[in-house]
Design an enzyme around this catalytic site. Structure first.
Site, short mmCIF file in Angstrom:
data_model
loop_
_atom_site.label_atom_id
_atom_site.label_comp_id
_atom_site.label_asym_id
_atom_site.label_seq_id
_atom_site.Cartn_x
_atom_site.Cartn_y
_atom_site.Cartn_z
N HIS A 249 0.87 -1.17 0.00
CA HIS A 249 0.00 0.00 0.00
C HIS A 249 0.91 1.23 0.00
O HIS A 249 1.90 1.26 0.72
CB HIS A 249 -0.89 -0.03 1.25
CG HIS A 249 -2.03 0.92 1.18
ND1 HIS A 249 -1.86 2.27 1.33
CD2 HIS A 249 -3.35 0.72 0.96
CE1 HIS A 249 -3.05 2.86 1.20
NE2 HIS A 249 -3.96 1.93 0.97
N ARG A 275 -5.61 11.13 0.03
CA ARG A 275 -5.26 11.57 -1.32
C ARG A 275 -6.51 11.86 -2.13
O ARG A 275 -6.55 12.80 -2.92
CB ARG A 275 -4.40 10.51 -2.01
CG ARG A 275 -2.96 10.52 -1.50
CD ARG A 275 -2.13 9.44 -2.15
NE ARG A 275 -2.53 8.13 -1.69
CZ ARG A 275 -2.81 7.10 -2.47
NH1 ARG A 275 -2.73 7.22 -3.79
NH2 ARG A 275 -3.17 5.94 -1.97
#
Ligand code: FAD
Length: 596
Positions: A249, A275
């Site tokens: 990740h 994000r």
């Protein structure tokens, strides 16, 4: 007979015995769902066990969701498109039959969980809601707020309890008992009392999780996903597959590990939603470096692209002191952040960081091992009666896992495996005397000797050294030299592991020592497979072979040789069914940009 054999045979440690028809090792979603299917079909001589307390399996950490083409939001979705997306994201080294098996039955599995009381998030008209998650062409991920895994396991446990399925907690299995052809049971110890235990079982289901915690930075807890499932099966003589494929990740927490307050947070996920809500990535020189790697998508590109970009920045010396980069969302209003990212905001606030005014350090973190035990379409290994499912098995995810597909795999294969076993279960096992003499007693004698042993090396230090080695040599960016060095370094760690200071059977250091054994197997497989696979594909990236090579559309299998350690061979991948091929030909686009 050697002196050692004589001693073992004349003075084996005591152990308690339990007879059971089906032993399920692992009480996460996969194990629980298998046991439910068995009970529903009238097989009641089942025991589920786990090395933690009841309800505390890694499954509870899953938050985002579970996939199945219900079509709640996008009626044009169907299981063939789910299968096509899975193959596409898996870079076409998944086993198409297993992908079909999961995708085709998931709508039914999701509805069944609904009937059993799962608290799904719902649409205004009460349907099971679905959203995008990771790379999918339609909204297909069902969820229960941000606690999907917990809700799933609670539902399965309630169901299992209503069926009176016996469960034993705090038992760690250390070895499977087999004569090479079929399974006869398993041995281990009770982590509370320290008692050694032997389970006589004609059928064993390994649902013991994955191997991402062989890495120094990882998203699970340190005491799970150590590779128990794959290593137990491998040791018993079963084949592993695809171990080189590990999903990283992009944004785990990068912390100062010498700081006791921060250390437990190392590698923990910083949700992609940061994000998604506009968070930007900067290197230590203050550059928004995604412009170099993905000027179109920037921070919202696929997980593997962003993770590699961060790793490349760090490798180039543009990383932070804690080996990461900065994630900054301070250009957003504090109220916006608190409303959209409440859990993240609170977590960092508790650690003295205000997400609304300062950046946080993030780095890629090992999240999921796509590989595991090689099994047939019903989850059975090449040892008769030994099954492996859930995160322990290989084949569904190929070179990269689609978010939401691992929870799907647990319940889909739990169902299939339970059904298969119920069709042919043949009563309690009985470990043959030869296996008692050649497998059970020598192994328990080894464990007995290891307890309270006074070696040269501290178990925790060896554990951390092994994790650091895997991170350095089999991480995101791999090349021939580093992998070869990693295998050499692994030999050193193995030597140290044979000379450790270990406490009594009930101590954490004893558990660590067992974990180290499992992790050595998993780490060796990852290093060997990554070395052998001279291409880049999905989550596996070779800096010396950066392109995908069509001749490598094969799976690497790993087996323990009678003499001489681990052997590997590669096998071609089967073709998908016509229905799934048709969905692939339609060319649905995977959408990476909905990060709700
Ligand atoms: C932070 C995080 C978030 C995630 N989010 C998602 C998501 O949103 N959607 C999704 O699909 N997937 C997600 N995943 C992946 C998913 O959670 C797992 O793949 C899945 O829960 C695995 O379930 P399992 O039943 O196979 O194993 P686990 O839940 O890991 O259970 C393993 C069981 O085996 C037992 N065990 C292990 N070793 C031994 C031993 N030696 N002896 C006895 N017992 C043993 C354990 O005690 C436990 O009971 C996430 C993973 C992480 C780390």
């Amino acid at each position: 007979m050697s002196q050692r054999d004589e001693r073992v045979r004349s003075d084996p440690p005591d152990y308690a015995e339990t007879d059971v028809s089906v032993l399920v090792i692992g009480a996460g979603a996969a194990g629980a769902r298998t046991a439910i299917e068995l009970a529903e079909r009238g097989v009641d001589d089942v025991l589920v066990l786990g090395k933690r307390s009841h309800g505390d399996a890694h499954t509870t950490w899953a938050r985002g969701g579970i996939n199945g083409a219900l079509g709640t939001r996008d009626p044009e979705d169907d299981w063939t498109i789910h299968a096509a997306d899975t193959l596409d994201e898996g870079h076409f080294v998944n086993d198409p039959e297993k992908v079909r098996a999961v995708a085709e039955q998931m709508p039914e599995r999701l509805r069944e969980l609904d009937e059993w009381g799962m608290d799904y998030s719902r649409t205004d008209d009460g349907e099971i809601d679905q959203r995008y998650f990771g790379a999918q062409s339609f909204r297909r991920t069902a969820f229960a707020g941000d606690h999907t895994g917990e809700s799933l396991l609670d539902t399965l446990i309630d169901r299992a309890q209503s069926l009176a399925i016996p469960y034993r907690e705090d038992v760690m299995i250390t070895k499977l008992v087999t004569d090479g052809d079929r399974i006869h049971g398993a041995v281990g110890f009770d982590m509370d009392s320290g008692e050694f235990v032997l389970f006589n079982a004609g059928t064993v289901v390994l649902a013991a999780g994955g191997y991402a915690a062989i890495y120094g930075r990882h998203t699970s807890r340190d005491d799970e996903n150590n590779g128990d499932g794959p290593a137990l099966a491998y040791d018993a003589g079963a084949e592993l597959m695809d171990m080189e494929f590990v999903q990283f990740h992009p944004t785990g927490m990068a912390v100062d590990e010498s700081d006791a307050e921060w250390e437990p947070w190392s590698g923990r996920l910083v949700t992609e939603a940061v994000r998604g809500e506009g968070g930007r990535l900067y290197n230590a020189d203050g550059e928004r470096f995604m412009e170099r790697y993905s000027p179109g998508q920037m921070e919202l590109d696929a997980r593997d692209v962003v993770a590699r970009a961060i790793a490349q920045e760090v490798a180039a010396g543009r990383g932070t002191a804690n080996g990461g980069v900065y994630l900054d969302i301070s250009h957003r209003e504090s109220s916006f952040i608190q409303e959209r990212l409440p859990r993240m905001y609170e977590r960092f606030q508790d650690l003295g960081v205000d997400l609304a005014t300062e950046p946080v350090e993030v780095a890629p973190t090992a999240h999921y091992g796509m590989g595991g035990v090689a099994v047939d379409a019903h989850g059975e290994t090449d040892i008769r009666g030994l099954f492996a499912i859930g995160e322990t098995m290989a084949g569904v995810h190929g070179a990269n896992r689609l978010g939401g597909n691992s929870l799907a795999e647990t319940v889909a294969y739990g169902f299939l495996t339970g059904k298969r076993i119920a069709d042919r279960v043949d009563g309690p096992g009985s470990v043959p005397e030869t296996c008692i003499e050649t497998v059970v007693e020598p192994h328990l004698a080894d464990l007995d000797r290891m307890a309270d042993s006074d070696g040269a090396y501290d178990a925790e230090t060896v554990f951390e050294e092994l994790q650091a080695l895997t991170w350095e040599h089999a991480g995101l960016l791999r090349d021939e030299q580093s992998l070869a060095d990693g295998l050499d370094a692994l030999d050193d760690v193995r030597q140290k592991a044979g000379d450790m200071r270990v406490g009594p059977v009930t101590s954490r250091s004893f558990e660590l020592a067992i974990d180290i054994g499992f992790m050595l197997t998993a780490a060796e497989a990852v290093l060997r497979g990554a070395d052998e696979r001279t291409e880049s594909r999905g989550a596996h990236y070779r800096t010396d072979y950066p392109e995908t090579d069509g001749t490598w559309q094969r799976n690497i299998h790993y087996r323990r040789a009678a003499i001489g350690g681990m052997t590997t061979h590669a096998e071609p991948v089967d073709a998908p069914s016509e229905a799934v091929q048709a969905a692939l030909d339609e060319g649905h686009e995977l959408d990476y940009h909905q990060l709700e």
